[in-house]
Design a protein around this motif. Structure first.
Motif, PDB file in Angstrom:
ATOM      1  N   GLY A   1      53.391  -8.142 -13.051  1.00  0.00           N
ATOM      2  CA  GLY A   1      54.129  -7.333 -14.004  1.00  0.00           C
ATOM      3  C   GLY A   1      55.253  -8.124 -14.631  1.00  0.00           C
ATOM      4  O   GLY A   1      55.909  -8.931 -13.977  1.00  0.00           O
ATOM      5  N   ALA A   2      55.496  -7.881 -15.932  1.00  0.00           N
ATOM      6  CA  ALA A   2      56.434  -8.756 -16.631  1.00  0.00           C
ATOM      7  C   ALA A   2      57.258  -8.049 -17.702  1.00  0.00           C
ATOM      8  O   ALA A   2      58.150  -8.663 -18.268  1.00  0.00           O
ATOM      9  CB  ALA A   2      55.664  -9.909 -17.284  1.00  0.00           C
ATOM     10  N   VAL A   3      56.993  -6.782 -18.029  1.00  0.00           N
ATOM     11  CA  VAL A   3      57.663  -6.062 -19.116  1.00  0.00           C
ATOM     12  C   VAL A   3      57.544  -6.927 -20.388  1.00  0.00           C
ATOM     13  O   VAL A   3      56.451  -7.326 -20.757  1.00  0.00           O
ATOM     14  CB  VAL A   3      59.130  -5.711 -18.767  1.00  0.00           C
ATOM     15  CG1 VAL A   3      59.632  -4.600 -19.694  1.00  0.00           C
ATOM     16  CG2 VAL A   3      59.247  -5.232 -17.319  1.00  0.00           C
ATOM     17  N   SER A   4      58.674  -7.298 -21.018  1.00  0.00           N
ATOM     18  CA  SER A   4      58.578  -8.090 -22.244  1.00  0.00           C
ATOM     19  C   SER A   4      58.282  -9.554 -21.970  1.00  0.00           C
ATOM     20  O   SER A   4      57.949 -10.309 -22.896  1.00  0.00           O
ATOM     21  CB  SER A   4      59.882  -7.972 -23.053  1.00  0.00           C
ATOM     22  OG  SER A   4      60.970  -8.577 -22.370  1.00  0.00           O
ATOM     23  N   ALA A   5      58.397  -9.985 -20.712  1.00  0.00           N
ATOM     24  CA  ALA A   5      58.065 -11.374 -20.361  1.00  0.00           C
ATOM     25  C   ALA A   5      56.562 -11.611 -20.346  1.00  0.00           C
ATOM     26  O   ALA A   5      56.117 -12.689 -19.958  1.00  0.00           O
ATOM     27  CB  ALA A   5      58.675 -11.742 -19.013  1.00  0.00           C
ATOM     28  N   GLY A   6      55.793 -10.628 -20.781  1.00  0.00           N
ATOM     29  CA  GLY A   6      54.384 -10.878 -21.025  1.00  0.00           C
ATOM     30  C   GLY A   6      54.194 -12.008 -22.019  1.00  0.00           C
ATOM     31  O   GLY A   6      53.146 -12.667 -22.023  1.00  0.00           O
ATOM     32  N   ALA A   7      55.212 -12.272 -22.848  1.00  0.00           N
ATOM     33  CA  ALA A   7      55.145 -13.406 -23.768  1.00  0.00           C
ATOM     34  C   ALA A   7      55.052 -14.718 -23.001  1.00  0.00           C
ATOM     35  O   ALA A   7      54.373 -15.654 -23.432  1.00  0.00           O
ATOM     36  CB  ALA A   7      56.369 -13.410 -24.689  1.00  0.00           C
ATOM     37  N   TYR A   8      55.751 -14.816 -21.862  1.00  0.00           N
ATOM     38  CA  TYR A   8      55.672 -16.020 -21.029  1.00  0.00           C
ATOM     39  C   TYR A   8      54.255 -16.184 -20.475  1.00  0.00           C
ATOM     40  O   TYR A   8      53.660 -17.260 -20.554  1.00  0.00           O
ATOM     41  CB  TYR A   8      56.680 -15.930 -19.893  1.00  0.00           C
ATOM     42  CG  TYR A   8      56.605 -17.071 -18.903  1.00  0.00           C
ATOM     43  CD1 TYR A   8      57.305 -18.246 -19.127  1.00  0.00           C
ATOM     44  CD2 TYR A   8      55.828 -16.976 -17.743  1.00  0.00           C
ATOM     45  CE1 TYR A   8      57.235 -19.305 -18.231  1.00  0.00           C
ATOM     46  CE2 TYR A   8      55.745 -18.024 -16.847  1.00  0.00           C
ATOM     47  CZ  TYR A   8      56.453 -19.189 -17.090  1.00  0.00           C
ATOM     48  OH  TYR A   8      56.370 -20.226 -16.205  1.00  0.00           O
TER      49      TYR A   8
ATOM     50  N   TRP B   1      69.256 -26.343 -14.621  1.00  0.00           N
ATOM     51  CA  TRP B   1      69.488 -25.014 -15.224  1.00  0.00           C
ATOM     52  C   TRP B   1      70.135 -24.118 -14.188  1.00  0.00           C
ATOM     53  O   TRP B   1      69.549 -23.845 -13.143  1.00  0.00           O
ATOM     54  CB  TRP B   1      68.177 -24.428 -15.710  1.00  0.00           C
ATOM     55  CG  TRP B   1      68.305 -23.062 -16.322  1.00  0.00           C
ATOM     56  CD1 TRP B   1      67.926 -21.868 -15.779  1.00  0.00           C
ATOM     57  CD2 TRP B   1      68.850 -22.751 -17.608  1.00  0.00           C
ATOM     58  NE1 TRP B   1      68.196 -20.846 -16.631  1.00  0.00           N
ATOM     59  CE2 TRP B   1      68.773 -21.350 -17.777  1.00  0.00           C
ATOM     60  CE3 TRP B   1      69.404 -23.526 -18.628  1.00  0.00           C
ATOM     61  CZ2 TRP B   1      69.220 -20.709 -18.916  1.00  0.00           C
ATOM     62  CZ3 TRP B   1      69.851 -22.875 -19.777  1.00  0.00           C
ATOM     63  CH2 TRP B   1      69.754 -21.497 -19.913  1.00  0.00           C
ATOM     64  N   SER B   2      71.340 -23.621 -14.473  1.00  0.00           N
ATOM     65  CA  SER B   2      72.091 -22.866 -13.470  1.00  0.00           C
ATOM     66  C   SER B   2      72.188 -21.377 -13.771  1.00  0.00           C
ATOM     67  O   SER B   2      72.835 -20.642 -13.054  1.00  0.00           O
ATOM     68  CB  SER B   2      73.508 -23.440 -13.343  1.00  0.00           C
ATOM     69  OG  SER B   2      74.177 -23.384 -14.594  1.00  0.00           O
ATOM     70  N   ALA B   3      71.570 -20.916 -14.861  1.00  0.00           N
ATOM     71  CA  ALA B   3      71.596 -19.488 -15.180  1.00  0.00           C
ATOM     72  C   ALA B   3      70.702 -18.716 -14.219  1.00  0.00           C
ATOM     73  O   ALA B   3      69.818 -19.289 -13.576  1.00  0.00           O
ATOM     74  CB  ALA B   3      71.140 -19.269 -16.618  1.00  0.00           C
ATOM     75  N   PRO B   4      70.913 -17.397 -14.094  1.00  0.00           N
ATOM     76  CA  PRO B   4      70.122 -16.605 -13.129  1.00  0.00           C
ATOM     77  C   PRO B   4      68.624 -16.651 -13.389  1.00  0.00           C
ATOM     78  O   PRO B   4      67.834 -16.671 -12.453  1.00  0.00           O
ATOM     79  CB  PRO B   4      70.675 -15.181 -13.304  1.00  0.00           C
ATOM     80  CG  PRO B   4      72.016 -15.354 -13.921  1.00  0.00           C
ATOM     81  CD  PRO B   4      71.945 -16.586 -14.767  1.00  0.00           C
ATOM     82  N   VAL B   5      68.197 -16.651 -14.655  1.00  0.00           N
ATOM     83  CA  VAL B   5      66.771 -16.686 -14.981  1.00  0.00           C
ATOM     84  C   VAL B   5      66.538 -17.722 -16.067  1.00  0.00           C
ATOM     85  O   VAL B   5      67.445 -18.065 -16.830  1.00  0.00           O
ATOM     86  CB  VAL B   5      66.252 -15.307 -15.457  1.00  0.00           C
ATOM     87  CG1 VAL B   5      66.273 -14.297 -14.330  1.00  0.00           C
ATOM     88  CG2 VAL B   5      67.057 -14.798 -16.644  1.00  0.00           C
ATOM     89  N   ALA B   6      65.311 -18.217 -16.131  1.00  0.00           N
ATOM     90  CA  ALA B   6      64.984 -19.272 -17.092  1.00  0.00           C
ATOM     91  C   ALA B   6      64.327 -18.732 -18.349  1.00  0.00           C
ATOM     92  O   ALA B   6      64.022 -19.497 -19.262  1.00  0.00           O
ATOM     93  CB  ALA B   6      64.064 -20.300 -16.441  1.00  0.00           C
ATOM     94  N   ILE B   7      64.065 -17.421 -18.405  1.00  0.00           N
ATOM     95  CA  ILE B   7      63.430 -16.842 -19.582  1.00  0.00           C
ATOM     96  C   ILE B   7      64.387 -15.856 -20.245  1.00  0.00           C
ATOM     97  O   ILE B   7      65.169 -15.164 -19.577  1.00  0.00           O
ATOM     98  CB  ILE B   7      62.103 -16.123 -19.228  1.00  0.00           C
ATOM     99  CG1 ILE B   7      62.295 -15.150 -18.060  1.00  0.00           C
ATOM    100  CG2 ILE B   7      61.006 -17.126 -18.944  1.00  0.00           C
ATOM    101  CD1 ILE B   7      61.074 -14.338 -17.752  1.00  0.00           C
ATOM    102  N   ALA B   8      64.319 -15.790 -21.560  1.00  0.00           N
ATOM    103  CA  ALA B   8      65.199 -14.883 -22.287  1.00  0.00           C
ATOM    104  C   ALA B   8      64.861 -13.431 -21.994  1.00  0.00           C
ATOM    105  O   ALA B   8      65.734 -12.558 -22.032  1.00  0.00           O
ATOM    106  CB  ALA B   8      65.093 -15.163 -23.791  1.00  0.00           C
ATOM    107  N   SER B   9      63.604 -13.141 -21.691  1.00  0.00           N
ATOM    108  CA  SER B   9      63.187 -11.765 -21.405  1.00  0.00           C
ATOM    109  C   SER B   9      63.698 -11.259 -20.067  1.00  0.00           C
ATOM    110  O   SER B   9      63.542 -10.075 -19.765  1.00  0.00           O
ATOM    111  CB  SER B   9      61.653 -11.676 -21.419  1.00  0.00           C
ATOM    112  OG  SER B   9      61.135 -12.058 -22.667  1.00  0.00           O
TER     113      SER B   9
END
Length: 637
Positions: free
Chosen positions: A34-41, A418-426
C-alpha cells in the motif's frame, strides 16, 4: 465456471506445491505494498523493471545471433498488490505486454504521455480533481474526496489498452497471475461446529482478495476456481473488464477519503479457499492419498456459511485492501510455490523470489503512552486493529533467517547523506502529499526508477555457485568475461562473488567513461512546487458542499428534532402559567429559529473542516521543504 464446487478441481487448479522452474530459469513474483499517493514511486519501479527485462532479452537475442553463451532466463509469473500497490498491479496486468517507451530522465512530454504508468500516476491524478464536487450531484456524500476522476482514469486506462500494439515478451508466462487484496466489509462467514451440539460458533473473514489471469497473446486459458480470466481486447460479454476496473478501484479505496466499491462475485470464488492452507485437513488427506470425491464430511467445514443467500452470487462492499493486508507477501509466495510449498531460501538453491516494493517501509509513529485520553485512544484503537490484521507470524519467521535469497525489498532511498524522515515527497501528509503537486509525483516516479536500477545492479543477486548461471555445466551459461563484467560483492565489500538475476544491459549499463549516476540521476528535491493558497478555494467549496449535502440529507432534520425536543422538555418542566407563556413565545419563534439554524449551522463544520485541512497541508509542506536543507547540511558535515 463449471466444476468449481468440486474440491478436486480446487486442488487441480491450485496444487499444494509447484514444480521448480527449468534449470536456468528464475521466477519472480512482485508484491506491491500500500502506498496512497506514493503509487507513483511503485509505478516508477515497474517502469524500470520492464525496461531492464526488455534490455536483458535484447542482449540475449544478440548473443544467440553471435553464438555466445546464452546467459539465463527470467520469468515474471505473479504480480500482487494492496491499495495503491494493487492499482499498480492492475496496470501491470493491462500493459505488461504493451509497447510503450520508458520515461528516462531525458524523456519529453510526448514520451511521458505515451507511457501508461507515468500518465496514470503522475499526469492524471491530482488533488484539484479530488476536491471537485461532481460526486455530490446525486445528493449523497460517499467519501471525503471526489472519486469521479478515479472512475474516469480507470475507464480510460482500460480502454486505452485496445489501441496499443502488443509486444510479446519472453520474460512473461502464458498465464500471468494477478492478485489484488480487498477489505471485504460484508465478510465471508464461517461456522465453527463442535461435537455433541447442534450449535456453532460463527466467524467472519474480512481479509479478501480477487485473482485474475492474464493470458499471453493467442493463448486460451480456462479459469481456475476463484480466478477471472481478463480479456483486455475483445467484447466483454462476461463483464470481466468491468469487474477488473471495480476491483482496481476497490483495492485502493482508502477508508473515508475514497469511496467504497461493491463487487458482485460468484459464491464459488470462496468455496474451498479456506482449505488451501498448510495446516488444513486437506494437506493431511493429500498426504494420505485419501479420495476427495464424493466430498468428505470434514471438507464441508471449509465451506462458507452463506445463510439466506439463494443466488449464485454475492455483493460485497469493499474498501482499501491495505486495511487488512497491506503487504500480501504470503499470497504472492503461495502463488509462486503452491499453498503448501516453499521456495528454496539459500543462495546456492534459490530459483524463485518475491520482490516487495514498499514506499513506506519505516516504523510508524509510536502509539500513545500509558493512560491515553479518550481523543487519543480512538485513533490508536483504529490503527491497532488494522496493524494487528496485517500482522503475519509466517513473514516474521522467514525474515529472521540470516541469509534469505527468496525475498527482496525495494524501498525509497536518496543516499546515505539524506537525513529527512522520508525520501519520497509523497511520504508527508499521511501519504497523501503526492496528490497535491505533479512535481512531487514526478520526483517519486524518477526516484523509483533510480532505486530499481540500483536494486538490480547491487542487491537482486545470487552466488556465482547457483545453478542458474550454469558454471558447472559442460557449456556454462555465463562466461568468464560475463562474470568480470557483471559480478558484484554481496554487501558492497570483499571480492565480487555474486551475479545479478537481471543484468543491466543496453542504456542501463554505463558506457565507457560514463558515471553510473548519469544513467538514472538523483531527482532534485521538489521545493516550491506547491502554492497552498491556490487550493484554499477548492477546499472551502468542497467542505461547504459536502456538509450541505450531509445536513440536507437528514442530519439537519435530526438536529432540529433534537433541539425542538430539548426546548419542549424544558418548557414542560415550568409552572402552568410560565409554560403557557413560553409555549406562545416558542410557537412564534419556531420558524425563525429553524431558518436561522439552516442558514448558520452547516457553515460551522464546513469552516472547521477546511481550516483543519489547510493547517495540515501547511504543516506537511513545511516539513517537506525543510527536508532539503537537512540534506545539504549532512553533505557538508
Amino acid at each position: 465456471m463449471s466444476g468449481t464446487k468440486s474440491l478436486a478441481s480446487w486442488v487441480e487448479g491450485y496444487p499444494p506445491s509447484r514444480a521448480a522452474p527449468p534449470v536456468g530459469t528464475f521466477e519472480v513474483g512482485l508484491c506491491m505494498a500500500g502506498a496512497v499517493s506514493a503509487g507513483a514511486y511503485t509505478a516508477g519501479v515497474l517502469d524500470l523493471l520492464i525496461e531492464a527485462l526488455d534490455a536483458f532479452e535484447a542482449e540475449k537475442q544478440a548473443r544467440r545471433a553471435r553464438g555466445e553463451p546464452p546467459l539465463h532466463e527470467v520469468r515474471l509469473t505473479v504480480v500482487g498488490g494492496a491499495s495503491a500497490g494493487g492499482m499498480c498491479a492492475a496496470l501491470a496486468a493491462l500493459f505488461c505486454d504493451a509497447t510503450f517507451p520508458p520515461v528516462t530522465p531525458e524523456a519529453d512530454d510526448a514520451t511521458k504521455e505515451a507511457n501508461p504508468l507515468y500518465r496514470a500516476w503522475v499526469r492524471e491524478i491530482d488533488i484539484r480533481h479530488l476536491l471537485g464536487v461532481h460526486d455530490l450531484e446525486g445528493g449523497a456524500l460517499r467519501s471525503a474526496l471526489d472519486c469521479t476522476v478515479l472512475d474516469r482514469i480507470v475507464a480510460e486506462t482500460v480502454e486505452s489498452r485496445k489501441r496499443m500494439p502488443t509486444r510479446p515478451r519472453a520474460w512473461l508466462p502464458d498465464r500471468l497471475e494477478v492478485l489484488l487484496t480487498l477489505a471485504n466489509l460484508r465478510g465471508v462467514p464461517y461456522a465453527l461446529r463442535f461435537q455433541g451440539t447442534a450449535l456453532s460458533h460463527l466467524m467472519t473473514l474480512h481479509a479478501d482478495h480477487i485473482r485474475f489471469a492474464v493470458p499471453a497473446e493467442g493463448v486460451e486459458l480456462a479459469a481456475r476456481p476463484d480466478e477471472v480470466v481478463l480479456d483486455r481486447f475483445g467484447p466483454d460479454p462476461g463483464r470481466t473488464r468491468e469487474l477488473f476496473s471495480a476491483a482496481a478501484l476497490a483495492t485502493a479505496a482508502f477508508p473515508i477519503a475514497l469511496r467504497a466499491r461493491t463487487l458482485t462475485r460468484p459464491l464459488e470464488h470462496y468455496a474451498f479457499r479456506a482449505a488451501l492452507h498448510p495446516r488444513s485437513r486437506l494437506s493431511e488427506a493429500l498426504a494420505a492419498d485419501n479420495p476427495l470425491e464424493p466430498l468428505p464430511e470434514w471438507a464441508r467445514e471449509y465451506l462458507p456459511d452463506w445463510s439466506g443467500i439463494t443466488l449464485g452470487t454475492v455483493r460485497v462492499p469493499c474498501v482499501d485492501g491495505g486495511a487488512m493486508d497491506n503487504e500480501p507477501l504470503e499470497l504472492v509466495r503461495r502463488a509462486l510455490a503452491g499453498w503448501n510449498g516453499s521456495n528454496p531460501r539459500t543462495g546456492d538453491l534459490a530459483h524463485r523470489a518475491v520482490v516487495l516494493i514498499d514506499p513506506f517501509p519505516d516504523r510508524k509513529e509510536a502509539a500513545p503512552d500509558a493512560d491515553p485520553s479518550l481523543i487519543s485512544t480512538l485513533p490508536a484503537l483504529f490503527g491497532a486493529l488494522i496493524n494487528n490484521a496485517r500482522f503475519k507470524a509466517e513473514d516474521l519467521a522467514l525474515a529472521a533467517a540470516p541469509d534469505t535469497y527468496s525475498r527482496f525489498l525495494i524501498a525509497p532511498s536518496r543516499g546515505s547523506d539524506w537525513s529527512a524522515p522520508v525520501a519520497i515527497a509523497s511520504g508527508y501528509l499521511g501519504g497523501f502529499m503526492g496528490f497535491l503537486a505533479e512535481a512531487y509525483r514526478h520526483h517519486d516516479y524518477m526516484l523509483g526508477r533510480r532505486n530499481a536500477r540500483s536494486f538490480l545492479r547491487r542487491h537482486f543477486v545470487l552466488p556465482i555457485s547457483n545453478p542458474l548461471f550454469g558454471r558447472k555445466e559442460a557449456i556454462p551459461r555465463w562466461s568468464d568475461a560475463d562474470i568480470t563484467r557483471w559480478a558484484v560483492p554481496r554487501q558492497g565489500g570483499g571480492q565480487p562473488d555474486h551475479l545479478p538475476i537481471i543484468p543491466l544491459c543496453g542504456r542501463l549499463w554505463p558506457a565507457a567513461g560514463q558515471d553510473e549516476d548519469e544513467i538514472e540521476p538523483l531527482p532534485a528535491w521538489p521545493i516550491g512546487a506547491l502554492k497552498p493558497h491556490r487550493l484554499t478555494p477548492l477546499i472551502k467549496e468542497r467542505a461547504r458542499r459536502a456538509t450541505s449535502v450531509v445536513y440536507t440529507g437528514g442530519a439537519g432534520a435530526q438536529l432540529k428534532r433534537m433541539l425542538r425536543r430539548m426546548v419542549e422538555e424544558w418548557i414542560a418542566e415550568r409552572s402552568w402559567l410560565t409554560r403557557k407563556a413560553l409555549q406562545r413565545v416558542w410557537c412564534a419563534l419556531d420558524g425563525w429559529v429553524e431558518r436561522t439554524i439552516d442558514a448558520k449551522l452547516p457553515n460551522i463544520p464546513s469552516r472547521f473542516l477546511s481550516d483543519q485541512a489547510e493547517k495540515a497541508i501547511c504543516d506537511a509542506l513545511d516539513q517537506l521543504e525543510r527536508a532539503a536543507p537537512q540534506q545539504r547540511v549532512a553533505r557538508r558535515t
